[in-house]
Design a protein around this motif. Structure first.
Motif, PDB file in Angstrom:
ATOM      1  N   GLY A 165      -2.844   4.016  -5.713  1.00 36.63           N
ATOM      2  CA  GLY A 165      -4.153   3.435  -5.446  1.00 36.63           C
ATOM      3  C   GLY A 165      -4.822   2.874  -6.680  1.00 36.63           C
ATOM      4  N   GLU A 166      -4.482   3.411  -7.852  1.00 34.42           N
ATOM      5  CA  GLU A 166      -5.116   2.977  -9.097  1.00 34.42           C
ATOM      6  C   GLU A 166      -4.300   1.929  -9.844  1.00 34.42           C
ATOM      7  OE1 GLU A 166      -5.462   6.631 -11.193  1.00 34.42           O
ATOM      8  OE2 GLU A 166      -7.148   7.385  -9.986  1.00 34.42           O
ATOM      9  N   ALA A 167      -3.154   1.569  -9.316  1.00 37.47           N
ATOM     10  CA  ALA A 167      -2.264   0.637 -10.018  1.00 37.47           C
ATOM     11  C   ALA A 167      -2.967  -0.697 -10.278  1.00 37.47           C
ATOM     12  CB  ALA A 167      -0.996   0.415  -9.212  1.00 37.47           C
ATOM     13  N   ALA A 168      -2.755  -1.215 -11.489  1.00 40.07           N
ATOM     14  CA  ALA A 168      -3.401  -2.465 -11.880  1.00 40.07           C
ATOM     15  C   ALA A 168      -2.595  -3.686 -11.484  1.00 40.07           C
ATOM     16  CB  ALA A 168      -3.631  -2.474 -13.394  1.00 40.07           C
ATOM     17  N   ASN A 169      -1.321  -3.491 -11.141  1.00 39.61           N
ATOM     18  CA  ASN A 169      -0.480  -4.626 -10.783  1.00 39.61           C
ATOM     19  C   ASN A 169       0.640  -4.169  -9.849  1.00 39.61           C
ATOM     20  OD1 ASN A 169       1.663  -3.559 -12.545  1.00 39.61           O
ATOM     21  ND2 ASN A 169       0.350  -4.264 -14.229  1.00 39.61           N
ATOM     22  N   LEU A 170       1.387  -5.134  -9.352  1.00 34.16           N
ATOM     23  CA  LEU A 170       2.445  -4.844  -8.379  1.00 34.16           C
ATOM     24  C   LEU A 170       3.537  -3.938  -8.947  1.00 34.16           C
ATOM     25  CD1 LEU A 170       3.717  -5.298  -5.587  1.00 34.16           C
ATOM     26  CD2 LEU A 170       4.765  -7.384  -6.495  1.00 34.16           C
ATOM     27  N   PRO A 171       4.071  -4.196 -10.147  1.00 35.03           N
ATOM     28  CA  PRO A 171       5.120  -3.302 -10.666  1.00 35.03           C
ATOM     29  C   PRO A 171       4.663  -1.852 -10.791  1.00 35.03           C
ATOM     30  CG  PRO A 171       5.087  -5.349 -11.910  1.00 35.03           C
ATOM     31  CD  PRO A 171       3.883  -5.365 -11.024  1.00 35.03           C
ATOM     32  N   ASN A 219      -5.047  -1.776   1.248  1.00 36.18           N
ATOM     33  CA  ASN A 219      -5.877  -0.600   1.528  1.00 36.18           C
ATOM     34  C   ASN A 219      -5.311   0.201   2.697  1.00 36.18           C
ATOM     35  OD1 ASN A 219      -7.747  -1.061  -0.515  1.00 36.18           O
ATOM     36  ND2 ASN A 219      -9.001  -2.402   0.778  1.00 36.18           N
ATOM     37  N   ARG A 220      -4.847  -0.519   3.718  1.00 31.49           N
ATOM     38  CA  ARG A 220      -4.239   0.158   4.864  1.00 31.49           C
ATOM     39  C   ARG A 220      -2.971   0.897   4.423  1.00 31.49           C
ATOM     40  NH1 ARG A 220      -3.021   0.559  10.235  1.00 31.49           N
ATOM     41  NH2 ARG A 220      -0.817   0.342  10.790  1.00 31.49           N
ATOM     42  N   ALA A 221      -2.151   0.245   3.632  1.00 33.24           N
ATOM     43  CA  ALA A 221      -0.918   0.883   3.160  1.00 33.24           C
ATOM     44  C   ALA A 221      -1.234   2.132   2.340  1.00 33.24           C
ATOM     45  CB  ALA A 221      -0.109  -0.111   2.318  1.00 33.24           C
TER      46      ALA A 221
END
Length: 260
Positions: A165-171, A219-221
């Motif tokens: 949830g806190e990730a700043a990017n896709l990787p 958000n749903r994921a």
């Protein structure tokens, strides 16, 4: 003097090693940082086999041809072929050469084979296969985790969920997502699931890259993952199992949306 002669011989040997064709590759040859030449060559040939350049039953080029194509030594080619034979992609016989084994014999749980599959042109078919595997394994693994997880294992699951949830990017999100699911397998308490999870780690990474890009509602994921985490934390196995079913159904839709 003997010592001087020994030093000169060592120096010549070092210079010769630097010119060894086994460490020289053409610019278009595959490059895998930190790996040896024969491992890089095995990866390149393996990828070509998995993507269908050499169908099952076809005879591969001989050692001399591979050596010429990639500007490597024939000994490097032999080692690469041995690696692919160990993964059951190839078989070999004197005076015949190496040929591609039937697909059903390939070791599809090998890390390298999984990685090659995930980048092949028909990777969507493979990713759906991975997803079917998850349907078989993950719901019950989550139920077991809800019953058996230790406090340390729960902390690992919760941390991975939070970092998603806190990730700043896709990787970053994908790495946390993979850690989340592998942590649940470890918390299931079934020793056979642990190495199985590690083996499919590469496939999960590719699957999550694919599906995360298809899903617009992150958000749903995230909420679906949080529901799994919550039910494992509260030790509710049936609810954890159902939460995983909902997440997998959402992922199924993400894979299917690419075809529409």
């Amino acid at each position: 003097m003997p010592q001087d002669k020994a030093k000169r011989q060592a120096s010549r040997a070092k210079a010769q090693a630097s010119r060894d064709p086994a460490v020289v590759r053409r610019a278009d040859a595959a490059h895998f940082p930190g790996s040896s030449v024969h491992a890089s060559l095995a990866s390149e040939i393996g990828l070509r086999i998995v993507r269908g350049d050499y169908p099952p039953g076809s005879i591969l080029p001989n050692e001399a041809k591979w050596a010429e194509t990639f500007n490597v030594s024939r000994s490097a080619v032999r080692e690469a072929i041995k690696m692919l034979m160990a993964k059951s992609l190839l078989a070999s016989r004197p005076k015949i050469g190496s040929w591609v084994e039937p697909k059903e014999r390939w070791n599809l749980l090998d890390r390298d084979v999984l990685a090659w599959y995930a980048t092949a042109p028909d990777r969507e078919t493979f990713l759906r296969t991975v997803q079917e595997f998850r349907h078989i394994i993950e719901p019950q693994a989550s139920a077991f985790a809800a019953m058996r997880r230790s406090d340390e294992q729960m902390a690992e699951i919760s941390l991975a969920c939070r970092e998603m949830g806190e990730a700043a990017n896709l990787p970053e999100r994908i790495r946390a997502d993979t850690r989340f699911h592998l942590a649940i397998l470890r918390a299931s308490g079934n020793d056979l699931l642990v190495p199985l999870g590690v083996l499919i780690e590469s496939a999960l990474d590719h699957l999550f890259v694919f599906t995360t890009r298809q899903v617009s509602d992150q958000n749903r994921a995230q909420k679906l993952h949080e529901a799994i985490e919550k039910n494992i934390r509260l030790q509710r196995p049936a609810a954890a199992r159902n939460a995983v079913h909902k997440l997998l159904a959402d992922t199924d839709e993400g894979i299917g949306s690419r075809r529409r």
